[in-house]
Design a protein around this motif. Structure first.
Motif, short mmCIF file in Angstrom:
data_model
loop_
_atom_site.label_atom_id
_atom_site.label_comp_id
_atom_site.label_asym_id
_atom_site.label_seq_id
_atom_site.Cartn_x
_atom_site.Cartn_y
_atom_site.Cartn_z
N MET A 6 3.05 -0.60 6.47
CA MET A 6 2.54 -1.89 6.88
C MET A 6 1.15 -2.07 6.29
O MET A 6 0.28 -1.22 6.43
CB MET A 6 2.51 -1.95 8.40
N THR A 7 0.92 -3.18 5.61
CA THR A 7 -0.34 -3.42 4.94
C THR A 7 -1.18 -4.42 5.72
O THR A 7 -0.68 -5.45 6.16
CB THR A 7 -0.10 -3.95 3.51
N ASN A 8 -2.43 -4.12 5.89
CA ASN A 8 -3.39 -4.97 6.58
C ASN A 8 -3.96 -5.97 5.58
O ASN A 8 -4.35 -5.58 4.48
CB ASN A 8 -4.50 -4.09 7.16
N PRO A 9 -4.06 -7.25 5.90
CA PRO A 9 -4.62 -8.22 4.96
C PRO A 9 -6.06 -7.93 4.57
O PRO A 9 -6.51 -8.33 3.52
CB PRO A 9 -4.52 -9.56 5.70
N ASP A 10 -6.77 -7.18 5.39
CA ASP A 10 -8.16 -6.84 5.08
C ASP A 10 -8.27 -5.72 4.04
O ASP A 10 -9.36 -5.38 3.61
CB ASP A 10 -8.90 -6.41 6.34
N ASP A 11 -7.16 -5.15 3.64
CA ASP A 11 -7.16 -4.03 2.72
C ASP A 11 -7.15 -4.47 1.26
O ASP A 11 -6.86 -3.68 0.38
CB ASP A 11 -5.97 -3.11 2.98
N ALA A 12 -7.42 -5.72 0.99
CA ALA A 12 -7.51 -6.26 -0.36
C ALA A 12 -6.23 -6.03 -1.15
O ALA A 12 -6.27 -5.78 -2.35
CB ALA A 12 -8.72 -5.68 -1.08
N GLY A 13 -5.10 -6.08 -0.49
CA GLY A 13 -3.83 -5.95 -1.19
C GLY A 13 -3.44 -4.54 -1.57
O GLY A 13 -2.50 -4.36 -2.33
N LEU A 14 -4.14 -3.54 -1.08
CA LEU A 14 -3.78 -2.16 -1.40
C LEU A 14 -2.57 -1.75 -0.57
O LEU A 14 -2.46 -2.07 0.60
CB LEU A 14 -4.93 -1.21 -1.10
N SER A 15 -1.67 -1.02 -1.21
CA SER A 15 -0.49 -0.54 -0.50
C SER A 15 -0.87 0.62 0.42
O SER A 15 -1.96 1.20 0.31
CB SER A 15 0.56 -0.06 -1.50
N ASP A 16 0.02 0.96 1.33
CA ASP A 16 -0.22 2.11 2.21
C ASP A 16 -0.43 3.38 1.40
O ASP A 16 -1.28 4.21 1.73
CB ASP A 16 0.95 2.29 3.18
N ALA A 17 0.32 3.54 0.32
CA ALA A 17 0.18 4.74 -0.52
C ALA A 17 -1.20 4.78 -1.17
O ALA A 17 -1.84 5.84 -1.23
CB ALA A 17 1.27 4.77 -1.58
N ALA A 18 -1.66 3.63 -1.66
CA ALA A 18 -2.98 3.58 -2.29
C ALA A 18 -4.09 3.86 -1.27
O ALA A 18 -5.04 4.57 -1.56
CB ALA A 18 -3.20 2.23 -2.95
N LEU A 19 -3.95 3.31 -0.09
CA LEU A 19 -4.95 3.54 0.96
C LEU A 19 -4.98 5.00 1.39
O LEU A 19 -6.04 5.53 1.72
CB LEU A 19 -4.66 2.65 2.17
#
Length: 85
Positions: A1-14
């Protein structure tokens, strides 16, 4: 699940992102290169690099010093110069 505040980064990237080390945070707040930071605050450049690259961790005294630098880099630099004189 991706948070909109994460600048479009995927869960894997985060998941692979690491928080900045205290040593690097202190240096960035001070606005100095590694060499200048090491000279200004009396920290061996190799030690600073090791802390920033997570090859070693600062001990409790160094953590307190880095925290003080982060909170007021100018005052700590002035205090260090006075004590080194």
């Amino acid at each position: 699940m991706t948070n909109p505040d994460d600048a479009g980064l995927s869960d894997a990237a985060l998941a692979i992102l690491r928080p900045v080390t205290l040593a690097k945070r202190a240096r960035v707040v001070a606005g100095l290169s590694q060499g200048t930071f090491a000279d200004t605050y009396g920290i061996p450049i190799g030690t600073l690099r090791d802390w920033e690259q997570r090859r070693s961790e600062p001990d409790a005294t160094a953590v307190a010093y880095l925290t003080a630098i982060t909170n007021d880099p100018v005052a700590v630099a002035i205090a260090y110069r006075k004590s080194a004189a």
